[in-house]
Design a protein around this motif. Structure first.
Motif, mmCIF file in Angstrom:
data_model
loop_
_atom_site.group_PDB
_atom_site.id
_atom_site.type_symbol
_atom_site.label_atom_id
_atom_site.label_comp_id
_atom_site.label_asym_id
_atom_site.label_seq_id
_atom_site.Cartn_x
_atom_site.Cartn_y
_atom_site.Cartn_z
ATOM 1 N N ARG A 282 0.740 -1.131 -0.134
ATOM 2 C CA ARG A 282 -0.228 0.037 0.030
ATOM 3 C C ARG A 282 0.844 1.261 -0.087
ATOM 4 N NH1 ARG A 282 -1.239 4.450 0.707
ATOM 5 N NH2 ARG A 282 -3.017 5.407 1.659
ATOM 6 N N TYR A 283 2.000 1.285 0.849
ATOM 7 C CA TYR A 283 2.804 2.270 0.960
ATOM 8 C C TYR A 283 4.122 2.368 -0.177
ATOM 9 C CZ TYR A 283 0.194 4.142 5.170
ATOM 10 O OH TYR A 283 -1.027 4.610 5.563
ATOM 11 N N HIS B 130 9.057 2.727 4.496
ATOM 12 C CA HIS B 130 9.852 1.593 4.221
ATOM 13 C C HIS B 130 9.558 0.527 5.560
ATOM 14 C CE1 HIS B 130 12.905 -0.617 2.113
ATOM 15 N NE2 HIS B 130 13.322 -0.921 3.274
ATOM 16 N N PHE B 131 9.585 -0.701 5.028
ATOM 17 C CA PHE B 131 9.269 -1.824 5.934
ATOM 18 C C PHE B 131 10.419 -2.890 6.052
ATOM 19 C CE2 PHE B 131 5.142 -0.553 4.971
ATOM 20 C CZ PHE B 131 4.426 -1.012 6.121
ATOM 21 N N ILE C 246 -1.447 -0.932 11.400
ATOM 22 C CA ILE C 246 -0.352 -0.314 10.562
ATOM 23 C C ILE C 246 -0.742 1.169 10.153
ATOM 24 C CG2 ILE C 246 1.237 -0.870 8.888
ATOM 25 C CD1 ILE C 246 0.668 -3.714 9.487
ATOM 26 N N LEU C 247 -1.815 0.961 9.308
ATOM 27 C CA LEU C 247 -2.311 2.193 8.694
ATOM 28 C C LEU C 247 -2.468 3.410 9.438
ATOM 29 C CD1 LEU C 247 -4.535 0.736 5.753
ATOM 30 C CD2 LEU C 247 -2.192 1.175 5.660
ATOM 31 N N SER C 248 -3.199 3.149 10.573
ATOM 32 C CA SER C 248 -3.479 4.199 11.451
ATOM 33 C C SER C 248 -2.266 4.557 11.982
ATOM 34 C CB SER C 248 -4.569 3.769 12.501
ATOM 35 O OG SER C 248 -4.110 2.823 13.460
ATOM 36 N N GLU D 92 7.672 -6.837 -2.219
ATOM 37 C CA GLU D 92 8.719 -6.581 -2.887
ATOM 38 C C GLU D 92 8.996 -5.480 -2.539
ATOM 39 O OE1 GLU D 92 10.043 -8.150 -5.381
ATOM 40 O OE2 GLU D 92 8.309 -9.812 -4.873
ATOM 41 N N SER D 93 8.586 -4.416 -1.847
ATOM 42 C CA SER D 93 9.142 -2.952 -1.418
ATOM 43 C C SER D 93 9.658 -3.212 0.023
ATOM 44 C CB SER D 93 8.192 -1.858 -1.416
ATOM 45 O OG SER D 93 7.252 -2.179 -0.298
#
Length: 197
Positions: A95-96, A102-103, A172-174, A126-127
């Motif tokens: 999503r980001y 970055h994860f 995670i998103l919040s 992939e990111s």
């Protein structure tokens, strides 16, 4: 009400109050199994670590990620809650992707082959960067209590959030959006964490 009735009433009242106190303390003691282990990291700069990539050559430097929000997760193939959270982490990373988040997924005390099979089964973004932790240096620097644990680092490199237990997409998103808005999410617990077997 005569004296005997009053004494009986006071006796039953004392028993009832004692039962309520026992229930309250029992709930608090039971709740201690999932309490957040406080971290002194909130408000401090993230450690300057360079971690080897798990499935390819190269390293990831946490300090080189300044300017981006970092989501640093600690996981292992033997961790049951990690199985539930992995697809959520993949969805959030996707999503980001390309949006300044970055994860970094840090493998904790696990066999590389088992970890690769875990990612084959539960997904990899992939990111995201999947890294190892030689000598458990990252685990020590982050004060890891158990896994899964997830740390959130703001674009200035300051640790601003920690979740003990598994995370899901809404959490995670919040948390990321709160950091983008300039908030310090702090600490939370979503469930049990596990030590290495």
């Amino acid at each position: 009400m005569n004296d005997r009735s009053r004494l009986e009433w006071l006796g039953w009242t004392a028993v009832a109050v004692g039962a309520v106190i026992a229930v309250v303390f029992g709930i608090q003691l039971a709740g201690d199994q999932n309490t957040v282990v406080a971290t002194p990291l909130i408000g401090r700069q993230v450690a300057d670590l360079e971690l080897p990539l798990m499935e390819s050559d190269g390293t990831v430097s946490l300090s080189d990620r300044r300017g981006s929000i970092l989501v640093v997760t600690f996981w292992a193939s033997w961790c049951l809650p990690c199985r539930d959270e992995q697809p959520e982490l993949v969805a959030a990373a996707n999503r980001y992707a390309g949006e300044g988040v970055h994860f970094v997924a840090v493998l904790y005390q696990d066999d590389l082959d088992d970890a690769s099979r875990f990612l084959d089964e539960f997904g990899r973004a992939e990111s995201a960067s999947y890294v190892t932790d030689p000598g458990s240096r990252a685990a020590i620097e982050f004060g890891l209590f158990g896994i899964p644990e997830t740390f959130f680092v703001d674009p200035e490199g300051v640790v601003v959030g920690k979740v003990s237990g598994g995370v899901d997409l809404p959490i995670i998103l919040s948390t990321i959006e709160a950091i983008r808005a300039g908030a310090v999410p702090g600490e939370a617990s979503t469930g049990e964490t596990f030590q290495a077997p």
